[in-house]
Design a protein around this motif. Sequence first.
Motif, short mmCIF file in Angstrom:
data_model
loop_
_atom_site.label_atom_id
_atom_site.label_comp_id
_atom_site.label_asym_id
_atom_site.label_seq_id
_atom_site.Cartn_x
_atom_site.Cartn_y
_atom_site.Cartn_z
N GLU A 36 1.16 9.48 -7.09
CA GLU A 36 2.10 9.83 -6.04
C GLU A 36 1.43 9.81 -4.67
OE1 GLU A 36 3.25 13.63 -7.56
OE2 GLU A 36 5.14 12.85 -8.35
N ARG A 37 0.19 10.31 -4.59
CA ARG A 37 -0.54 10.29 -3.32
C ARG A 37 -0.81 8.86 -2.87
NH1 ARG A 37 -3.72 14.38 -5.88
NH2 ARG A 37 -5.36 12.84 -6.19
N THR A 38 -1.19 8.00 -3.81
CA THR A 38 -1.47 6.60 -3.48
C THR A 38 -0.21 5.89 -3.01
OG1 THR A 38 -3.18 6.57 -5.17
CG2 THR A 38 -2.41 4.45 -4.38
N ARG A 39 0.90 6.13 -3.68
CA ARG A 39 2.17 5.51 -3.29
C ARG A 39 2.59 5.97 -1.89
NH1 ARG A 39 7.07 7.59 -3.98
NH2 ARG A 39 6.34 8.98 -5.60
N ALA A 40 2.43 7.25 -1.62
CA ALA A 40 2.80 7.77 -0.30
C ALA A 40 1.93 7.16 0.79
CB ALA A 40 2.68 9.29 -0.29
N GLU A 41 0.64 7.00 0.50
CA GLU A 41 -0.27 6.40 1.48
C GLU A 41 0.09 4.93 1.73
OE1 GLU A 41 -2.97 5.77 4.29
OE2 GLU A 41 -2.48 7.73 3.43
N LYS A 42 0.44 4.19 0.68
CA LYS A 42 0.85 2.80 0.85
C LYS A 42 2.13 2.69 1.66
CE LYS A 42 -1.32 0.82 -3.23
NZ LYS A 42 -1.12 0.14 -4.52
N GLU A 43 3.09 3.57 1.41
CA GLU A 43 4.33 3.55 2.18
C GLU A 43 4.07 3.87 3.64
OE1 GLU A 43 6.96 6.30 0.29
OE2 GLU A 43 7.27 5.01 -1.46
N ARG A 44 3.17 4.82 3.89
CA ARG A 44 2.84 5.19 5.26
C ARG A 44 2.17 4.03 5.99
NH1 ARG A 44 -0.57 9.14 4.27
NH2 ARG A 44 1.13 10.48 3.58
N SER A 45 1.23 3.35 5.33
CA SER A 45 0.55 2.23 5.98
C SER A 45 1.50 1.06 6.20
CB SER A 45 -0.66 1.79 5.16
OG SER A 45 -0.27 1.26 3.92
N ARG A 46 2.43 0.84 5.26
CA ARG A 46 3.43 -0.23 5.42
C ARG A 46 4.31 0.06 6.63
NH1 ARG A 46 8.65 -0.89 4.18
NH2 ARG A 46 9.40 -2.99 3.78
N ALA A 47 4.73 1.31 6.78
CA ALA A 47 5.57 1.68 7.92
C ALA A 47 4.81 1.51 9.23
CB ALA A 47 6.05 3.12 7.77
#
Length: 58
Positions: A36-47
């Motif tokens: 979940e932490r990794t997915r949130a970080e990827k979404e944040r960097s994509r944004a």
Amino acid sequence: MGEIVNLNQVRKDRAKAEKKAASAANRAAHGRSKAERTRAEKERSRADRLLDGSKLED
């Protein structure tokens, strides 16, 4: 007449409620799995990339 209350018990109940609220906040902040932490970080960097790519240059 009013109800008789034990002030020590009221104080303990209030402290218990505050501790419970703090632990709930900690569970929300730290209780995520690594996926979940990794997915949130990827979404944040994509944004961030999307926002940087959409900027207008002078």
